[in-house]
Design an enzyme around this catalytic site. Structure first.
Site, PDB file in Angstrom:
ATOM      1  N   SER A  68     -19.717  34.156  10.641  1.00 52.25           N
ATOM      2  CA  SER A  68     -20.451  35.350  11.056  1.00 52.25           C
ATOM      3  C   SER A  68     -19.905  36.532  10.282  1.00 52.25           C
ATOM      4  O   SER A  68     -18.755  36.506   9.832  1.00 52.25           O
ATOM      5  CB  SER A  68     -20.305  35.602  12.560  1.00 52.25           C
ATOM      6  OG  SER A  68     -18.972  35.948  12.863  1.00 52.25           O
ATOM      7  N   GLY A  69     -20.715  37.559  10.113  1.00 53.04           N
ATOM      8  CA  GLY A  69     -20.261  38.769   9.444  1.00 53.04           C
ATOM      9  C   GLY A  69     -19.515  38.467   8.162  1.00 53.04           C
ATOM     10  O   GLY A  69     -20.064  37.892   7.238  1.00 53.04           O
ATOM     11  N   ASP A  70     -18.236  38.828   8.143  1.00 50.72           N
ATOM     12  CA  ASP A  70     -17.401  38.600   6.958  1.00 50.72           C
ATOM     13  C   ASP A  70     -16.364  37.510   7.204  1.00 50.72           C
ATOM     14  O   ASP A  70     -15.311  37.484   6.581  1.00 50.72           O
ATOM     15  CB  ASP A  70     -16.725  39.903   6.528  1.00 50.72           C
ATOM     16  CG  ASP A  70     -15.736  40.430   7.558  1.00 50.72           C
ATOM     17  OD1 ASP A  70     -15.831  40.041   8.742  1.00 50.72           O
ATOM     18  OD2 ASP A  70     -14.861  41.224   7.178  1.00 50.72           O
ATOM     19  N   GLU A  71     -16.681  36.584   8.102  1.00 55.31           N
ATOM     20  CA  GLU A  71     -15.784  35.474   8.422  1.00 55.31           C
ATOM     21  C   GLU A  71     -16.334  34.171   7.863  1.00 55.31           C
ATOM     22  O   GLU A  71     -17.511  33.853   8.038  1.00 55.31           O
ATOM     23  CB  GLU A  71     -15.594  35.346   9.931  1.00 55.31           C
ATOM     24  CG  GLU A  71     -14.927  36.543  10.547  1.00 55.31           C
ATOM     25  CD  GLU A  71     -14.838  36.455  12.054  1.00 55.31           C
ATOM     26  OE1 GLU A  71     -13.972  37.134  12.616  1.00 55.31           O
ATOM     27  OE2 GLU A  71     -15.624  35.716  12.672  1.00 55.31           O
TER      28      GLU A  71
END
Length: 164
Positions: A68-71
């Site tokens: 998710s996001g920057d993971e």
């Protein structure tokens, strides 16, 4: 990612000591600043670039996923020793420290991007998917805050000394 991880654990039942593999949890450093300074389009291009770098860093049988996001997470298909885990972790972290082609090179050089990487080995660090990913996540956060710079560009990461 979790489905693949659970399958890998299930296929290792009864062979826990022989079937060693690893999970990595990756979080980009200061990704919000990329979106704020370069725009969301550049942020999207950076995410694609990060995914490609991660794929280029591991073997073709290893799984790279954006959580998710920057993971991101990586399921390393086979790992012999804990030393191997650390070597791969360092390779991943080094790959993320290179400047991003999606960003203005001169501006990007003065900003501290890159990523923090934590790893966990099966079965030593956990015997179910949630436990392995949680251990890798905790190690990633230790790495992230160990590497934080204290400067005026990122004031929210300054150390705080409570009064008295």
């Amino acid at each position: 990612f979790m489905l693949s991880l659970r399958r890998k654990i299930g296929s290792s039942s009864g062979r826990r000591r022989e079937q060693r593999f690893a999970v990595f949890f990756i979080d980009l450093n200061h990704f919000k600043h990329i979106n704020d300074h370069f725009g969301h389009g550049a942020g999207d291009r950076v995410l694609v670039e990060v995914a490609q770098r991660l794929r280029d860093t591991v073997r073709s049988q290893d799984l790279v996923a954006r959580l998710s996001g920057d993971e991101f997470a990586i399921l390393l298909d086979h790992m012999d020793t804990r030393q191997d885990l650390e070597i791969v972790r360092q390779h991943i972290q080094t790959a993320l420290q290179l400047p991003f082609a999606a960003l203005d090179y001169d501006t990007a050089l003065v900003m501290d991007f890159g990523g923090s990487v934590g790893g966990a080995a099966f079965p030593d660090d956990g015997e179910d998917a949630e436990e392995l990913l949680a251990r890798a996540d905790r190690r990633m956060y230790k790495q992230k805050f160990r590497n934080r710079t204290v400067d005026s560009e990122f004031p929210r990461y300054r150390e705080f000394d409570p009064p008295g």
